[in-house]
Design an enzyme around this catalytic site. Sequence first.
Site: not given
Ligand code: UD1
Length: 430
Positions: A22-23, A117, A122, A305, A397
């Site tokens: 999915k991701n 979620c 986030r 996850d 989802r």
């Molecule tokens: C993606 C995955 C999600 C998974 C996560 C971590 C998708 C669509 N979703 O989510 O299923 O749980 O990776 O493997 O691929 N952060 C910041 N600033 C930012 C971005 C992130 O501080 O600009 C922090 C977040 O709060 C979190 C960490 O970085 O603590 C990791 O987040 P991130 O890897 O960005 O997760 P997603 O891409 O949202």
Amino acid sequence: MEQYAIKGGNPLVGEVEIGGAKNAALAILAASLMTDETVLVENMPDVRDTNVLLQAMQSIGVMVERIDRHTVKLNGSQIHKLVIEDDYIKKIRASYYLLGALLGKYKQADVSLPGGCNIGLRPIDQHIKGFRALGAKVSIEHGLIITKADKLMGNHIYMDVVSVGATINLMMASVMAEGQTIIENAAKEPHVVDLANFLNSMGANIKGAGTDVIRIKGVAKLHGTEYAIIPDQIEAGTFMFAAAVTKGDVTVKNVIPKHLESISAKLLEIGCEVKESDDEVRVVASKALTHTHVKTLPYPGFPTDMQPQIAVALALASGTSIVTESIFENRFKYVDELTKMGANIKVEGNTAIIDGVNRYTGAGIAAPDLRAGAALVLAALAAEGFSTVDDIHFIERGYEDFPEKLQSLGGIIEKVDSEQALQKFKLKVG
Ligand code: UD1
């Protein structure tokens, strides 16, 4: 009122085919609009998130032709709108990939702030920092992220946190920027690599995906391609833990065992047998489970996850286990539900202290989010008696045909939509 009705107690046994990730699909579908030529994407999971993203892409003029359930043709030559504020898209986290894709192609995009979620704060500061480093102006107004650039210029970007989303967005935004972009402290998840491979198959020049440093040399334009998405690491991991939780014997097929190593390692530690071959992994749980400690980490660490799924197994393991969540700060919301089934878990900050119990008992529970929802279904399949799981839209989802796949392994589970249907299920399964 759609819910899953479950009668627990059957060990899950058999083989299950794992779908596309999915991701990875969300990133690849978004990136497909970056060329005016036609792109064919295979092995796309038919789940709510990918379907919502496809709808949003259609709403701005991307031509989407569904060849079959898992194959889609996309053409981005007729895009007439660079604003995405659909209410629906706000619900999926990956809506922001359209920002990177549109900004990279048209140097402009306005997209609603993302949802997804509710597993904690986030932020998107790393995405914004990266877009700005490439020369875009970024502001947030009226719930929209507004980005615009006269031109995008490659730059050296150091990510303050390892972020999958920001790494993916910056790859897309920089792929047609002038000169070279270097992303340091990049995420290494399999879907980051899959997107890089996809973009390279469209003529991009991306090196180093899967390591901490990704180097992108801007190209003038991208061309059409045909591409098959990698198997879903988390769907596979969920079924592997289904074997552990129900004391079963499950073979996940069409997987990349390398992507499952951190998951296999934990299953071995808690007393399961794990047998890997080319593209399948078999998990046999014939002995009682034993406790362990686990901390979620960016890839290749244990995935956040998979945190609820391992907790559901550890809550049935002998002894005390400690689960530390280091990625998201609010990812233990399922603990209250699991407590209703007899689990003994205490949460302190980002740590869950789990004292194993002998059994779960069926209960009326609700999915708090996608992965925790799937984990609670596993608990219900192991529990004595009946359970109902509400809010299954979260699970839908990201899991295709979840009840059907579990049924094929011997799980007694049905999707019901009324009290009458629930009673009928209870009568049928006794
Ligand atoms: C993606 C995955 C999600 C998974 C996560 C971590 C998708 C669509 N979703 O989510 O299923 O749980 O990776 O493997 O691929 N952060 C910041 N600033 C930012 C971005 C992130 O501080 O600009 C922090 C977040 O709060 C979190 C960490 O970085 O603590 C990791 O987040 P991130 O890897 O960005 O997760 P997603 O891409 O949202």
